[in-house]
Design an enzyme around this catalytic site. Sequence first.
Site, mmCIF file in Angstrom:
data_model
loop_
_atom_site.group_PDB
_atom_site.id
_atom_site.type_symbol
_atom_site.label_atom_id
_atom_site.label_comp_id
_atom_site.label_asym_id
_atom_site.label_seq_id
_atom_site.Cartn_x
_atom_site.Cartn_y
_atom_site.Cartn_z
ATOM 1 N N HIS A 1 -11.850 -7.709 -16.514
ATOM 2 C CA HIS A 1 -10.706 -8.317 -17.199
ATOM 3 C C HIS A 1 -10.848 -9.822 -17.165
ATOM 4 C CE1 HIS A 1 -9.829 -7.384 -13.000
ATOM 5 N NE2 HIS A 1 -9.156 -8.533 -12.939
ATOM 6 N N ILE B 1 1.072 -8.841 -14.054
ATOM 7 C CA ILE B 1 2.306 -8.466 -13.352
ATOM 8 C C ILE B 1 2.683 -9.503 -12.286
ATOM 9 C CG2 ILE B 1 1.319 -7.082 -11.447
ATOM 10 C CD1 ILE B 1 3.351 -4.874 -12.242
#
Length: 122
Positions: free
Chosen positions: A100, A31
Amino acid sequence: MSETIFDKIISREIPADIVYEDDISLAFKDINPQAPVHFLVIPKKRIATINDIAKEDREVVGHLSWVAAKVAGEMGIAQEGFRTVMNCNEFGGQSVYHIHLHVLGGKLLGWPPYTDKPKNLE
Ligand code: 5GP
């Protein structure tokens, strides 16, 4: 470990720009991109940090690198090159406690990574 925002992305409770999905993993655009191409590859299994990777998770964690290269290839950045990073805990700059792999590319990346004062030391 408790639920994070990434569980909500896996379950589609919150939207994300998903670029790859299979039974084991999900990849979606970050994002707040730090490079022209910046996506994250996460396991669907909840693992908080690199420190929490169990022996039986090795295949899952290796799979994340395979997905990173596959998607990087599809995005046309694999030959020029890219970087994968997995931050661990506070000193590593981790902010979401569900492992991640950051995949960054599309430009020549500086090394070492922090030439300026990192945000977490401000
Ligand atoms: P970390 O700081 O834990 O290594 O990386 C977490 C990353 O997740 C950051 O780069 C951040 O921009 C990204 N991120 C946090 N929340 C969201 C979200 O809701 N959607 C997406 N696509 N990325 C997020």
